[in-house]
Design a protein around this motif. Sequence first.
Motif, PDB file in Angstrom:
ATOM      1  N   GLY A 133      38.701  40.161  46.759  1.00 18.36           N
ATOM      2  CA  GLY A 133      37.774  39.041  46.909  1.00 18.36           C
ATOM      3  C   GLY A 133      38.446  37.903  47.639  1.00 18.36           C
ATOM      4  O   GLY A 133      39.037  38.094  48.698  1.00 18.36           O
ATOM      5  N   SER A 134      38.401  36.701  47.049  1.00 13.58           N
ATOM      6  CA  SER A 134      39.027  35.539  47.677  1.00 13.58           C
ATOM      7  C   SER A 134      39.119  34.406  46.668  1.00 13.58           C
ATOM      8  O   SER A 134      38.254  34.269  45.796  1.00 13.58           O
ATOM      9  N   ASN A 135      40.157  33.557  46.829  1.00 17.45           N
ATOM     10  CA  ASN A 135      40.190  32.374  45.977  1.00 17.45           C
ATOM     11  C   ASN A 135      39.076  31.397  46.340  1.00 17.45           C
ATOM     12  O   ASN A 135      38.744  30.506  45.557  1.00 17.45           O
ATOM     13  N   ASN A 173      38.578  45.843  38.780  1.00 18.22           N
ATOM     14  CA  ASN A 173      39.167  44.504  38.832  1.00 18.22           C
ATOM     15  C   ASN A 173      39.046  43.909  40.232  1.00 18.22           C
ATOM     16  O   ASN A 173      38.723  44.616  41.196  1.00 18.22           O
ATOM     17  N   VAL A 174      39.322  42.616  40.315  1.00 12.64           N
ATOM     18  CA  VAL A 174      39.293  41.886  41.582  1.00 12.64           C
ATOM     19  C   VAL A 174      40.659  41.271  41.837  1.00 12.64           C
ATOM     20  O   VAL A 174      41.265  40.706  40.917  1.00 12.64           O
ATOM     21  N   VAL A 175      41.138  41.365  43.056  1.00 11.72           N
ATOM     22  CA  VAL A 175      42.287  40.585  43.511  1.00 11.72           C
ATOM     23  C   VAL A 175      41.742  39.525  44.467  1.00 11.72           C
ATOM     24  O   VAL A 175      41.053  39.858  45.440  1.00 11.72           O
ATOM     25  N   ALA A 176      42.043  38.260  44.179  1.00 10.08           N
ATOM     26  CA  ALA A 176      41.518  37.154  44.976  1.00 10.08           C
ATOM     27  C   ALA A 176      42.649  36.477  45.748  1.00 10.08           C
ATOM     28  O   ALA A 176      43.349  35.619  45.193  1.00 10.08           O
ATOM     29  N   PRO A 177      42.856  36.851  47.009  1.00  8.35           N
ATOM     30  CA  PRO A 177      43.922  36.225  47.792  1.00  8.35           C
ATOM     31  C   PRO A 177      43.547  34.805  48.209  1.00  8.35           C
ATOM     32  O   PRO A 177      42.369  34.448  48.308  1.00  8.35           O
ATOM     33  N   GLY A 178      44.583  34.038  48.503  1.00  9.57           N
ATOM     34  CA  GLY A 178      44.400  32.787  49.217  1.00  9.57           C
ATOM     35  C   GLY A 178      44.750  33.004  50.670  1.00  9.57           C
ATOM     36  O   GLY A 178      44.563  34.099  51.214  1.00  9.57           O
ATOM     37  N   SER A 179      45.275  31.974  51.310  1.00 10.37           N
ATOM     38  CA  SER A 179      45.650  32.083  52.721  1.00 10.37           C
ATOM     39  C   SER A 179      46.680  33.195  52.898  1.00 10.37           C
ATOM     40  O   SER A 179      47.710  33.214  52.225  1.00 10.37           O
TER      41      SER A 179
END
Length: 248
Positions: A133-135, A173-179
């Motif tokens: 996903g995303s932060n 599950n979700v992994v939410a990266p930032g930049s």
Amino acid sequence: MTTVVTGAASGIGRATALRLAAGGPVTLVDRDASGLAETACAVVAAGGAATTFVVDLADADAVASAVEEIETVAPVTALAHCAGVLVTGPVLDATADDWRAVLDVNLMGVIHTVTAVARRMAERGSGAVVVVGSNAGVAPRVGLGVYGAAKAAAHMAVRALALELGGRGVRVNVVAPGSTDTPMQAAFGGAGAAAAAVAGDLARHRLGIPLGRIADPDDIACAVEYLLSPGARHITAQVVTVDGGATT
């Protein structure tokens, strides 16, 4: 058995494919045929095995057909859904086409793919899914309202699915990266994007990155790998934010 990686043509998807290929065969999916071929070559060069499917994940029928074909060769035991598109700009300036483009891939593409794969996993009583996903779907970001809304919706949909499938042996599950240092990041920020992300911008309600750097795609791939592994067997319905502390 095979692990499916979507969005495998570049960026986080490519890094995830290379990391997961060390554990067994991977099936790579993307609509970018040339990038997909490059990733497959990199996997083989590293000693892994890869097959490829050129699919537009916004097309539900195409996704269903691809998953059916993949399953005839080998059951999908893990899915890393890394595909996504980016539209930036103020919410007030977003057009209907902007919303449609992002929702078609970042929400409906997730739904098409995850449900097609997880339905078969549930029938077998085992499997693991991670959606990237995303932060921006965890906390609001100026200029990322359309993108963030689609990511937030995807987060909630797959977490609800995780609750529904928990008793059937499937973790989601979700992994939410930032930049992250990817072509998408470069397109969004242009020259100096990394330094700007690290410094932050209070005028845009954007915190900096306490760890002092943007992520490498492999930083995100490591988190995906862990959540798909037996070591994470008691983790489901979670959003794991991987952004160097930018979201607090």
